[in-house]
Design an enzyme around this catalytic site. Structure first.
Site, mmCIF file in Angstrom:
data_model
loop_
_atom_site.group_PDB
_atom_site.id
_atom_site.type_symbol
_atom_site.label_atom_id
_atom_site.label_comp_id
_atom_site.label_asym_id
_atom_site.label_seq_id
_atom_site.Cartn_x
_atom_site.Cartn_y
_atom_site.Cartn_z
ATOM 1 N N GLU A 129 -15.982 20.906 -40.204
ATOM 2 C CA GLU A 129 -15.233 21.942 -39.467
ATOM 3 C C GLU A 129 -16.001 22.496 -38.271
ATOM 4 O O GLU A 129 -16.050 23.701 -38.058
ATOM 5 C CB GLU A 129 -14.817 23.067 -40.438
ATOM 6 N N ASP A 136 -12.906 17.388 -40.581
ATOM 7 C CA ASP A 136 -12.285 18.630 -40.112
ATOM 8 C C ASP A 136 -10.860 18.759 -40.611
ATOM 9 O O ASP A 136 -10.241 17.787 -41.039
ATOM 10 C CB ASP A 136 -12.306 18.713 -38.579
ATOM 11 N N GLU A 150 -9.204 15.418 -47.852
ATOM 12 C CA GLU A 150 -8.861 16.579 -48.685
ATOM 13 C C GLU A 150 -7.355 16.780 -48.795
ATOM 14 O O GLU A 150 -6.840 17.900 -48.752
ATOM 15 C CB GLU A 150 -9.519 17.853 -48.105
HETATM 16 C C1 XIL Z 1 -12.676 24.955 -51.050
HETATM 17 C C2 XIL Z 1 -12.733 24.795 -52.562
HETATM 18 O O1 XIL Z 1 -11.663 24.023 -52.994
HETATM 19 C C3 XIL Z 1 -12.712 26.160 -53.213
HETATM 20 O O2 XIL Z 1 -12.955 26.046 -54.611
HETATM 21 C C4 XIL Z 1 -13.763 27.065 -52.603
HETATM 22 O O3 XIL Z 1 -13.629 28.367 -53.155
HETATM 23 C C5 XIL Z 1 -13.602 27.137 -51.115
HETATM 24 O O4 XIL Z 1 -13.672 25.814 -50.579
HETATM 25 N N1 XIL Z 1 -12.115 22.661 -46.505
HETATM 26 C C6 XIL Z 1 -13.241 22.161 -47.109
HETATM 27 C C7 XIL Z 1 -13.463 22.390 -48.551
HETATM 28 O O5 XIL Z 1 -14.003 21.424 -46.472
HETATM 29 O O6 XIL Z 1 -14.811 22.470 -48.881
HETATM 30 C C8 XIL Z 1 -12.741 23.614 -49.059
HETATM 31 O O7 XIL Z 1 -12.873 23.685 -50.462
HETATM 32 C C9 XIL Z 1 -11.294 23.597 -48.618
HETATM 33 C C10 XIL Z 1 -11.182 23.552 -47.130
#
Ligand code: XIL
Length: 519
Positions: free
Chosen positions: A177, A228, A291
């Site tokens: 990010e 990202d 993700e």
């Molecule tokens: C999130 C997790 O899923 C949560 O458990 C934590 O509280 C916050 O982070 N982008 C990312 C991830 O790169 O690491 C994030 O994960 C979600 C957004």
């Protein structure tokens, strides 16, 4: 362009293991042989924490997926909560689990503006925020180096050399990010940026490549990613393209670009997602979905979940136009484990499959033509879903989100179920290994081999696909040939091999190769 990197990679010999074709009976405990990941062209991952390493969640992870990401356990605040105090227990537990079940591991993440302890950016004596003075810059850079190097050293000590059969780590999010499309140079104003300036990204990749890949830029064992969110938005997509191209132009060892794809049903157009996949495919580095989730907006009703199922299918079909993807990961196993509201995942909390699972599964699975027992199956695979890998480019999909609720019954609930009232069930024919070797040079021949014995009546078909720099896919040959000549136009492209085995009395088996990248 990073000339040395690309030229040397282009001339590199390759041996790619796809799987051995073997007729085996898949036992109930054979992991990953029948789940979501088994028929997809790419590894399918899931973000987990320790709750998914035991009991029924663990069984679902191991049977449905082929890769894991640590949801939190490898973030800076988990690995080094206080300076010099490293805690690897949480990460090790997940990697041990992956190792025990033959799953790959995606590392997440090294340099981020969130879940990173404040001490990174604080003077140890004065307790004041670091400035951009040369001394403070040197301190922060050293902290970055120590953090990355200590983690990498631990992982290679515990699991063996990166790239070896005992070490499951295949990729790492080096920077997470860091893009802000509204800034003039497209970079987020984080603490990393404030103190070190834009070069912190270059430094992170260089340090990570030394730590994980011993400085290797030809076939490095761990693919180093810039990851990202919001890359489906055109302006952000463009900013990522610009930053990634800049890294490559400066010979920074960027291994790939990851799109998080935290989507919302009904407001994240499938066409935007597709445009991003097509754009990133032109960079000439790996690309992954890191993700994936898709929230229902508004109340979660059975109708909304059906629409979500259709949406996941449409997303899956668009992803299938990119069989070269490094992996596709969903951000969590079941809905209540998600960081988002709106039931964005593939499994209910009782671990039953949602329409979203069925939709994605239908999109990624090759369609199996029912084979009546005792007759010879058709040797050439004929996927009924033409969008699987079209031989000619298909038009860009527009959002496939229906405006009206779609009954659940319209989403196929499973694949590989012949309608014919077959009395004797077909035996599973499992493709577990094929090797592809040759020199990645224009005019050279690549050879795919099936090294193990097959049932005597088995027929094996090889299909070679490419992703050109336009991001479109072209079937180069669809013959029953095992060789493939690298043509000129494949420079800065990738090759994917699909191997299909058929034998009388067996289910048809399909396996996709890992990609070969030609720079
Ligand atoms: C999130 C997790 O899923 C949560 O458990 C934590 O509280 C916050 O982070 N982008 C990312 C991830 O790169 O690491 C994030 O994960 C979600 C957004």
């Amino acid at each position: 362009m990073p000339v040395l990197n690309r030229v040397s990679r282009a001339a590199a010999s390759i041996v790619i293991v796809v799987g051995i074709v073997a007729a085996t009976v898949v036992s109930a405990s054979a992991l990953g042989t029948s789940g979501l990941a088994s028929s997809a062209p790419w590894p399918v991952g899931v973000a987990i924490d320790q709750r998914e390493t035991v009991g029924s969640p663990a069984s679902v992870v191991a049977s449905e997926f082929s890769q894991i990401t640590a949801e939190n356990a490898m973030k800076p605040d988990a690995i080094q909560p206080r300076e010099g105090e490293f805690t690897f227990t949480g990460a090790d537990r997940l990697i041990d689990f992956a190792q025990a079940h033959g799953l790959r591991v995606w590392g997440h993440t090294l340099v981020w503006h969130k879940q990173t302890p404040a001490w990174f950016f604080t003077d140890p004596i004065t307790k004041q925020p670091l400035t951009d003075s040369p001394a403070d810059r040197a301190l922060l850079l050293e902290r970055m180096r120590v953090h990355i190097t200590t983690l990498a050293t631990h992982l290679s000590t515990r699991y063996g050399a990166f790239g070896s059969s005992t070490n499951p780590i295949v990729a790492f999010d080096v920077v997470n990010e860091v893009i802000d499309e509204w800034e003039t140079n497209g970079l987020r104003r984080s603490e990393w940026y404030r103190i070190l300036g834009p070069s912190f990204i270059d430094s992170a990749f260089q340090i990570a490549n030394d730590a994980f890949n011993a400085g290797k830029t030809v076939d490095p064992p761990v693919a180093l990613f810039l990851n990202d969110y919001g890359t489906e938005w055109p302006k952000k997509r463009q900013a990522v393209m610009t930053v990634a191209s800049g890294l490559l132009d400066r010979d920074i060892p960027l291994g790939g670009v990851g799109s998080q794809f935290h989507l919302t049903v009904g407001s994240s157009p499938v066409s935007d997602v597709g445009d991003t996949l097509d754009a990133f495919a032109t960079l000439g580095v790996e690309q992954a979905v890191t993700e994936l989730d898709a929230s229902v907006s508004g109340t979660v009703t059975p109708e909304a979940l059906s629409v979500q199922g259709e949406y996941f299918r449409a997303i899956g079909e668009r992803l299938m136009r990119h069989p070269e993807l490094f992996s596709v990961t969903v951000w969590g196993l079941n809905d209540s484990r998600s960081w988002r509201t709106g039931a964005p995942l593939l499994f209910n909390d009782d671990l039953s499959k949602k329409p979203s699972y069925d939709g994605l599964r239908a999109a990624v699975s090759p369609k199996v033509t029912p084979t009546p027992t005792g007759t010879t199956p058709t040797p050439t695979p004929t996927p009924t879903r033409t969008s699987l890998i079209p031989p000619t480019p298909t038009p860009t999909a527009t959002s496939a989100v229906p405006t009206q609720p779609v009954p659940a019954a319209t989403v196929p609930s499973s694949t590989k179920v012949p309608d014919a009232p077959t009395v004797v069930p077909l035996k599973p024919l499992q493709i577990s290994r094929v090797t592809v070797s040759g020199k990645l040079r224009v005019g050279q021949r690549l050879v795919a081999r099936v090294p193990s014995a097959l049932p005597t009546n088995a027929q094996v078909t090889y299909q070679w696909y490419t992703v050109k720099s336009t991001g479109k896919k072209v079937a180069i040959t669809k013959a029953r040939s095992r060789t493939f000549t690298v043509p000129k136009r494949l420079k800065r492209s990738t090759i994917v091999v699909r191997v299909t085995a058929s034998a009388t009395g067996y289910e048809r088996a399909v396996k996709w190769s890992r990609l070969i990248t030609i720079r």
